[in-house]
Design a protein around this motif. Structure first.
Motif, PDB file in Angstrom:
ATOM      1  N   THR A 140      -7.722  -1.425  -3.903  1.00 43.42           N
ATOM      2  CA  THR A 140      -7.908  -1.573  -2.457  1.00 43.42           C
ATOM      3  C   THR A 140      -7.031  -0.645  -1.623  1.00 43.42           C
ATOM      4  OG1 THR A 140      -8.547  -3.893  -2.805  1.00 43.42           O
ATOM      5  CG2 THR A 140      -7.928  -3.258  -0.563  1.00 43.42           C
TER       6      THR A 140
ATOM      7  N   TRP B 218      -4.846   8.467  -1.754  1.00 52.97           N
ATOM      8  CA  TRP B 218      -4.366   9.494  -0.820  1.00 52.97           C
ATOM      9  C   TRP B 218      -3.196  10.268  -1.439  1.00 52.97           C
ATOM     10  CZ3 TRP B 218       0.583   9.905   1.182  1.00 52.97           C
ATOM     11  CH2 TRP B 218       0.765  10.880   2.168  1.00 52.97           C
TER      12      TRP B 218
ATOM     13  N   ILE C 140     -15.131  -1.495   1.774  1.00 54.31           N
ATOM     14  CA  ILE C 140     -13.808  -1.413   1.128  1.00 54.31           C
ATOM     15  C   ILE C 140     -13.805  -2.278  -0.134  1.00 54.31           C
ATOM     16  CG2 ILE C 140     -11.334  -1.896   1.370  1.00 54.31           C
ATOM     17  CD1 ILE C 140     -11.670  -1.477   4.410  1.00 54.31           C
TER      18      ILE C 140
ATOM     19  N   ASP D  58      -9.068   5.338   5.898  1.00 55.21           N
ATOM     20  CA  ASP D  58     -10.064   5.966   5.019  1.00 55.21           C
ATOM     21  C   ASP D  58     -11.292   6.330   5.856  1.00 55.21           C
ATOM     22  OD1 ASP D  58     -11.686   4.962   1.863  1.00 55.21           O
ATOM     23  OD2 ASP D  58     -11.927   6.732   3.158  1.00 55.21           O
TER      24      ASP D  58
ATOM     25  N   ASP E 224      -3.970  -2.387   3.959  1.00 51.30           N
ATOM     26  CA  ASP E 224      -4.154  -1.676   2.696  1.00 51.30           C
ATOM     27  C   ASP E 224      -5.205  -0.588   2.795  1.00 51.30           C
ATOM     28  OD1 ASP E 224      -2.980  -4.440   1.968  1.00 51.30           O
ATOM     29  OD2 ASP E 224      -2.653  -3.193   0.196  1.00 51.30           O
ATOM     30  N   ARG E 225      -6.158  -0.769   3.673  1.00 52.21           N
ATOM     31  CA  ARG E 225      -7.155   0.272   3.918  1.00 52.21           C
ATOM     32  C   ARG E 225      -7.816  -0.024   5.256  1.00 52.21           C
ATOM     33  NH1 ARG E 225     -11.087   3.267  -0.278  1.00 52.21           N
ATOM     34  NH2 ARG E 225      -9.722   2.199  -1.774  1.00 52.21           N
TER      35      ARG E 225
ATOM     36  N   ALA F 145       0.785  -1.224   0.000  1.00 50.51           N
ATOM     37  CA  ALA F 145       0.000   0.000   0.000  1.00 50.51           C
ATOM     38  C   ALA F 145       0.827   1.289   0.000  1.00 50.51           C
ATOM     39  CB  ALA F 145      -0.980  -0.040   1.187  1.00 50.51           C
TER      40      ALA F 145
ATOM     41  N   VAL G 290      -5.725   2.346  -0.163  1.00 53.77           N
ATOM     42  CA  VAL G 290      -6.197   3.731  -0.215  1.00 53.77           C
ATOM     43  C   VAL G 290      -5.025   4.708  -0.306  1.00 53.77           C
ATOM     44  CG1 VAL G 290      -6.224   4.157   2.280  1.00 53.77           C
ATOM     45  CG2 VAL G 290      -7.895   5.306   0.792  1.00 53.77           C
ATOM     46  N   ASN G 291      -3.811   4.242  -0.007  1.00 55.56           N
ATOM     47  CA  ASN G 291      -2.626   5.094  -0.107  1.00 55.56           C
ATOM     48  C   ASN G 291      -2.472   5.626  -1.535  1.00 55.56           C
ATOM     49  OD1 ASN G 291      -2.406   2.699   1.688  1.00 55.56           O
ATOM     50  ND2 ASN G 291      -0.803   3.943   2.626  1.00 55.56           N
TER      51      ASN G 291
ATOM     52  N   THR H 210      -3.230   5.244   5.348  1.00 52.97           N
ATOM     53  CA  THR H 210      -3.966   4.012   5.043  1.00 52.97           C
ATOM     54  C   THR H 210      -5.378   4.042   5.632  1.00 52.97           C
ATOM     55  OG1 THR H 210      -1.848   2.841   5.157  1.00 52.97           O
ATOM     56  CG2 THR H 210      -3.807   1.471   5.200  1.00 52.97           C
TER      57      THR H 210
END
Ligand SMILES: CSC[C@H]1O[C@H](OP(=O)(O)O)[C@H](O)[C@@H]1O
Length: 358
Positions: A98, A104, A293, A284, A246-247, A57, A100-101, A282
């Motif tokens: 998946t 972001w 997600i 959200d 990952d999130r 991520a 979210v980085n 990471t």
């Protein structure tokens, strides 16, 4: 006094800016070959993310930020930079769903672009922004390593045995690692007896990447098949399962590599504590719970092509590569902003409102 483990050498860089291109260590060929791929534009970076040349991520977010910097350097001059870069942002945003980085980092780059004065050297300033995202992730890794070590010391005595899943190391981040950062710090501080690493089928991040990273770092590591984890927790004094993410949804539910959820259920059954290590990039807060997600499904070929053998039989294949662990199975989430024990929506909201860094 915690050791100054920031000095621990890193003998490789998963993501590196090299004067005019982005150099990626092609993780599809590890551990057998250390091959590098140079990316000159955003579409090449997007393909590298999609094809898992670069994965993990935070590393995906760092690579995407450099992808925008590469795109701006190719454009060089524009009256309307947002329009000029629109396709580059779009191709990077859909590279993988998946982590979210990724979104972001692209949001950070877009906000930076909007803040630039009309006479700014946009390519130079966007490269600087990408480098700051990269450096910031590495700093976050080191903060989390220190905080995670504090948690291990608080709950354990002597040298501890831990289990990790997938790869949340220097290969998955801007450098040093999230879960493996805590593990490296614990080893440097003398509180780690051994790491057990799940092979992590089907992509084998554990067997190919984590084992490779830890052996190079001199950390005692034992590789096991994913299906061995239950027997290991039953027969060995495993104190922690330590993983990345990952999130993370606003209520503390965590999406991570497929198999993480089953480890959390096993850990609860066997009285093993469960630690998630992830930077706040990471988290959200726009998603109330983990079931919202998006979980990536990848080609069935990842299950059918094993060690050069074709396992095709005509059976359908289901290959989700992430799952969701509910917050109530997680003992602690370690971020660079602080530690959240028994995570819930209120505690995460409080953490995200904190500006202080440890
Ligand atoms: C430090 S987060 C790493 C995280 O990413 C991995 O997924 P993938 O290898 O598919 O990018 C896995 O979920 C790790 O926990």
């Amino acid at each position: 006094m915690s050791p100054d483990f920031t000095l621990l050498p890193e003998t490789f860089k998963a993501v590196e800016w090299c004067s005019d291109c982005l150099r990626l260590l092609d993780q599809r060929h590890l551990p057998g070959q250390e091959l590098y791929q140079n990316c000159d534009d955003a579409s090449q970076v997007a393909a590298a993310i999609r094809d898992m040349v670069v994965r993990g991520a935070p590393a995906i977010g760092v690579a995407a930020a450099y992808g925008i910097a590469l795109a701006a350097r190719r454009i060089a001059q524009a009256d309307d930079w947002e329009s000029a870069l629109a396709d580059d942002f779009a191709c990077l945003e859909v590279a993988r769903p998946t982590a979210v980085n990724l979104t972001w980092a692209l949001r950070m780059m877009r906000e930076q672009l909007r803040r630039l004065p009309a006479d700014a050297d946009v390519p130079a300033r966007l490269l600087q922004a990408a480098e700051e995202i990269h450096a910031g992730d590495r700093e976050a890794n080191l903060s989390m390593a220190r905080l995670g070590l504090q948690v291990l010391r608080r709950h354990g005595r002597g040298k501890q045995k831990v289990l990790t899943h997938c790869n949340a190391g220097a290969l998955a981040t801007g450098g040093y690692g999230t879960a493996l950062g805590v593990i490296r710090a614990a080893h440097a501080a003398g509180v780690l007896e051994r790491v057990y690493a799940d092979e992590t089928r089907p992509w084998l991040q554990g067997a190919r990447l984590t084992a490779w990273e830890l052996v190079r770092g001199g950390v005692p590591v034992t590789l096991l098949a994913d299906v061995t984890a239950a027997h290991l927790m039953k027969t060995e004094a495993i104190s922690w399962v330590i993983v990345g993410a990952d999130r993370i949804a606003a209520n503390g539910d965590v999406a991570n590599k497929i198999g993480t959820y089953s480890l959390a259920v096993l850990a609860m059954h066997h009285g093993v504590r469960f630690m998630v290590v992830a930077p706040t990039s990471t988290i959200d807060m726009s998603l109330e719970e983990g079931e919202l997600i998006p979980l990536e499904e990848r080609s069935g070929d990842e299950l059918l092509q094993v060690g050069g053998q074709d396992l095709t039989t005509g059976a359908e294949v289901f290959n989700p590569v992430f799952d969701v662990t509910p917050a109530d199975l997680i003992d602690v989430i370690v971020t660079e902003k602080g530690i959240v024990e028994r995570p819930d929506a209120r505690k995460l909201a409080e953490l995200m409102s904190t500006r202080r860094l440890h």
